[in-house]
Enzyme design. Structure first.
Site, short mmCIF file in Angstrom:
data_model
loop_
_atom_site.label_atom_id
_atom_site.label_comp_id
_atom_site.label_asym_id
_atom_site.label_seq_id
_atom_site.Cartn_x
_atom_site.Cartn_y
_atom_site.Cartn_z
CE1 TYR A 1 -29.21 -37.99 -16.82
CE2 TYR A 1 -30.00 -39.49 -15.12
CZ TYR A 1 -29.93 -39.11 -16.46
OH TYR A 1 -30.62 -39.83 -17.41
NE ARG B 1 -33.87 -38.19 -12.60
CZ ARG B 1 -33.75 -39.15 -13.51
NH1 ARG B 1 -33.13 -38.90 -14.67
NH2 ARG B 1 -34.22 -40.36 -13.29
CG ASN C 1 -37.86 -47.04 -9.60
OD1 ASN C 1 -38.37 -46.88 -10.72
ND2 ASN C 1 -38.59 -47.33 -8.53
CB VAL C 2 -31.77 -44.34 -11.53
CG1 VAL C 2 -31.74 -45.10 -12.86
CG2 VAL C 2 -32.59 -43.06 -11.66
CG HIS D 1 -33.60 -48.96 -16.67
ND1 HIS D 1 -34.94 -48.63 -16.72
CD2 HIS D 1 -33.43 -49.93 -17.59
CE1 HIS D 1 -35.54 -49.40 -17.63
NE2 HIS D 1 -34.65 -50.18 -18.17
N PRO E 1 -52.42 -47.32 -9.59
CG PRO E 1 -51.98 -45.28 -8.57
CD PRO E 1 -51.31 -46.41 -9.30
CB VAL E 2 -54.07 -45.56 -14.03
CG1 VAL E 2 -54.37 -44.29 -13.25
CG2 VAL E 2 -52.60 -45.63 -14.45
C1 BV8 Z 1 -32.31 -50.30 -25.82
C2 BV8 Z 1 -32.58 -44.62 -16.64
C3 BV8 Z 1 -31.04 -51.10 -27.61
C4 BV8 Z 1 -32.27 -43.21 -17.02
C5 BV8 Z 1 -34.35 -45.41 -18.17
C6 BV8 Z 1 -39.38 -52.20 -28.12
C7 BV8 Z 1 -40.53 -51.54 -28.39
C8 BV8 Z 1 -40.53 -50.12 -28.36
C9 BV8 Z 1 -39.38 -49.39 -28.05
C10 BV8 Z 1 -38.23 -50.08 -27.79
C11 BV8 Z 1 -38.22 -51.46 -27.84
N1 BV8 Z 1 -36.99 -51.85 -27.54
C12 BV8 Z 1 -36.20 -50.77 -27.29
C13 BV8 Z 1 -36.94 -49.67 -27.46
C14 BV8 Z 1 -36.46 -48.32 -27.27
C15 BV8 Z 1 -36.49 -47.84 -25.80
C16 BV8 Z 1 -37.90 -47.82 -25.30
O1 BV8 Z 1 -38.38 -48.71 -24.64
N2 BV8 Z 1 -38.59 -46.70 -25.63
C17 BV8 Z 1 -39.97 -46.54 -25.14
C18 BV8 Z 1 -40.09 -45.18 -24.51
C19 BV8 Z 1 -40.94 -46.71 -26.25
N3 BV8 Z 1 -35.67 -48.70 -24.96
C20 BV8 Z 1 -34.34 -48.39 -24.85
O2 BV8 Z 1 -33.81 -47.46 -25.41
C21 BV8 Z 1 -33.52 -49.31 -23.98
N4 BV8 Z 1 -32.29 -49.64 -24.65
O3 BV8 Z 1 -33.31 -50.73 -26.32
O4 BV8 Z 1 -31.07 -50.44 -26.35
C22 BV8 Z 1 -29.73 -51.68 -27.69
C23 BV8 Z 1 -29.65 -53.03 -27.54
C24 BV8 Z 1 -28.41 -53.62 -27.66
C25 BV8 Z 1 -27.28 -52.82 -27.91
C26 BV8 Z 1 -27.40 -51.43 -27.99
C27 BV8 Z 1 -28.65 -50.84 -27.85
C28 BV8 Z 1 -33.08 -48.59 -22.66
C29 BV8 Z 1 -34.25 -48.20 -21.85
C30 BV8 Z 1 -33.79 -47.63 -20.49
C31 BV8 Z 1 -33.78 -46.13 -20.47
N5 BV8 Z 1 -33.46 -45.62 -19.14
N6 BV8 Z 1 -33.98 -44.94 -16.94
C32 BV8 Z 1 -32.95 -42.19 -16.12
O5 BV8 Z 1 -33.70 -42.58 -15.22
O6 BV8 Z 1 -32.69 -41.00 -16.34
S1 BV8 Z 1 -36.01 -45.75 -18.50
C33 BV8 Z 1 -36.89 -44.87 -17.27
O7 BV8 Z 1 -38.16 -44.67 -17.81
C34 BV8 Z 1 -37.14 -45.60 -15.98
O8 BV8 Z 1 -36.03 -46.32 -15.54
C35 BV8 Z 1 -38.31 -46.50 -16.34
O9 BV8 Z 1 -37.88 -47.67 -16.94
C36 BV8 Z 1 -39.03 -45.68 -17.37
C37 BV8 Z 1 -40.22 -45.02 -16.77
O10 BV8 Z 1 -41.19 -46.00 -16.65
P1 BV8 Z 1 -41.88 -46.28 -15.21
O11 BV8 Z 1 -40.86 -46.58 -14.20
O12 BV8 Z 1 -42.94 -47.26 -15.47
O13 BV8 Z 1 -42.47 -44.86 -14.82
P2 BV8 Z 1 -43.62 -44.02 -15.54
O14 BV8 Z 1 -43.44 -42.63 -15.07
O15 BV8 Z 1 -43.66 -44.30 -16.98
O16 BV8 Z 1 -44.98 -44.61 -14.91
C38 BV8 Z 1 -45.19 -44.55 -13.55
C39 BV8 Z 1 -46.35 -45.51 -13.28
O17 BV8 Z 1 -46.55 -45.51 -11.87
C40 BV8 Z 1 -47.66 -45.09 -13.93
O18 BV8 Z 1 -48.29 -46.23 -14.49
C41 BV8 Z 1 -48.48 -44.54 -12.76
O19 BV8 Z 1 -49.85 -44.79 -12.90
C42 BV8 Z 1 -47.92 -45.34 -11.59
N7 BV8 Z 1 -48.00 -44.68 -10.29
C43 BV8 Z 1 -47.96 -43.36 -10.01
N8 BV8 Z 1 -48.02 -43.17 -8.65
C44 BV8 Z 1 -48.08 -44.42 -8.09
C45 BV8 Z 1 -48.06 -45.38 -9.13
N9 BV8 Z 1 -48.08 -46.70 -8.89
C46 BV8 Z 1 -48.15 -47.10 -7.58
N10 BV8 Z 1 -48.17 -46.23 -6.53
C47 BV8 Z 1 -48.14 -44.90 -6.74
N11 BV8 Z 1 -48.17 -44.07 -5.69
#
Ligand code: BV8
Ligand code: ZN
EC number: 2.3.1.286
Length: 285
Positions: free
Chosen positions: A69, A72, A104-105, A121, A250-251
């Site tokens: 962290y 980052r 975003n963080v 987040h 983009p995708v």
């Molecule tokens: C919880 C902070 C329970 C930390 C982050 C339901 C279904 C399935 C799974 C779950 C569900 N409910 C809960 C879950 C579990 C889990 C989850 O979702 N898992 C996933 C992976 C399947 N969720 C959790 O654990 C959440 N908590 O459920 O708690 C609970 C409830 C009550 C009481 C107790 C417990 C917590 C989730 C938050 C985790 N923390 N961040 C850190 O940053 O270190 S998440 C982190 O990842 C980000 O904040 C963000 O949310 C995520 C990344 O996603 P994106 O931001 O979309 O980024 P990514 O890289 O994936 O994609 C980038 C996109 O940009 C791409 O599409 C790309 O094409 C595009 N792109 C690239 N370049 C460009 C562009 N677009 C435009 N312009 C460009 N130039």
């Protein structure tokens, strides 16, 4: 970017009064901040971000996670908001009821002119005690954000992005494990002020996001893969209640099906073009 999709999205934005702008890591990609999908660098390329961003990882190896962290945080301090961030600020300036919701963080929305985004987040810049939650100071040797005028410094730190595209501000090779500081109150290790996987989102932020999405008349989703929940449900709430959803990515993503318009391109180029399409006289920031 031009074409009928942009014109349609511009028409929807110009007609909106209570838009929501929902952002993910892609929003900051052109600022050189790696997305979650991007390969990690240095020591951390051995680790899946979704493993490091967990309470279990911090319990198992606090120095590894705190070091990640810190690296980052320094990367974001070296980065600059991109034209996409400024276009979001221009939308909010034009439509004061705009609510910006981010996963975003990094602090690039604030440095790009959006004073108070809804942070689902957490933030890299709000460390707290892992036991008593007492807020902790940022490391004293953290450099100021790029672009911050440094009085008396020879050259301004506001270097424009080089032609070959953004400099990557990913963790640097020498970045490594770092023992987290101790809480001034109870002595327990300080942790990053972010939401880790398996942790609940801050209820005030989640409630504000759901309320804004439920009451919006347009939702703009920018740079998210919509795979992380419950954040990924925010655009669905808006669509379910009849608001048009416009996606900038983009995708294709799982959100394609609920979108009125899909703008396939990078946020830093598409968002300024969208602002100009909505308000030809506007300065897109
Ligand atoms: C919880 C902070 C329970 C930390 C982050 C339901 C279904 C399935 C799974 C779950 C569900 N409910 C809960 C879950 C579990 C889990 C989850 O979702 N898992 C996933 C992976 C399947 N969720 C959790 O654990 C959440 N908590 O459920 O708690 C609970 C409830 C009550 C009481 C107790 C417990 C917590 C989730 C938050 C985790 N923390 N961040 C850190 O940053 O270190 S998440 C982190 O990842 C980000 O904040 C963000 O949310 C995520 C990344 O996603 P994106 O931001 O979309 O980024 P990514 O890289 O994936 O994609 C980038 C996109 O940009 C791409 O599409 C790309 O094409 C595009 N792109 C690239 N370049 C460009 C562009 N677009 C435009 N312009 C460009 N130039
Ligand atoms: Zn404490």
């Amino acid at each position: 970017m031009t074409g009928p999709e942009l014109a349609e999205a511009g028409r929807l934005l110009a007609a909106a009064r209570r838009p929501v702008v929902f952002t993910g890591a892609g929003m900051s990609a052109e600022s050189g901040v790696p997305t979650f999908r991007d390969a990690q660098t240095g020591l951390w390329q051995r680790y899946d971000p979704q493993e490091l961003a967990t309470p279990a990882a911090f319990r198992a190896d606090p120095a590894l996670v705190w070091g990640w962290y810190e690296a980052r945080r320094r990367g974001v301090r070296r980065a600059l908001p991109n034209p996409g961030h400024r276009a979001v600020a221009a939308i909010q300036a034009r439509l004061p009821e705009t609510v910006v919701i981010t996963q975003n963080v990094d602090d690039l929305h604030e440095r790009g002119g959006v004073p108070a985004p809804v942070r689902l987040h957490g933030s890299l810049f709000a460390p707290r005690c892992s036991a008593c939650a007492r807020p902790a100071p940022l490391p004293s040797d953290l450099p100021p954000p790029a672009g911050t005028p440094v009085p008396g410094a020879p050259e301004a730190r506001d270097e424009a992005e080089p032609p070959g595209g953004p400099v990557s501000h990913a963790p640097e090779p020498q970045d490594g494990p770092l023992t987290p500081p101790a809480c001034a109150g109870c002595g327990a290790p300080v942790r990053p002020g972010v939401v880790w996987f398996g942790e609940a989102l801050p209820s005030a932020a989640l409630d504000a996001a759901v309320e804004a999405a439920a009451g919006c008349d347009l939702l703009l989703t920018v740079g998210t893969s919509a795979l992380v929940h419950p954040a990924a449900e925010i655009p669905v709430v808006a669509a379910r209640l009849g608001a048009p959803v416009v996606q900038v990515n983009p995708v294709p993503t799982p959100l394609d099906a609920i979108c009125a318009v899909n703008l396939r391109g990078p946020a830093g180029e598409v968002l300024p073009a969208l602002v100009r399409a909505a308000w030809p006289d506007a300065d897109a920031g």
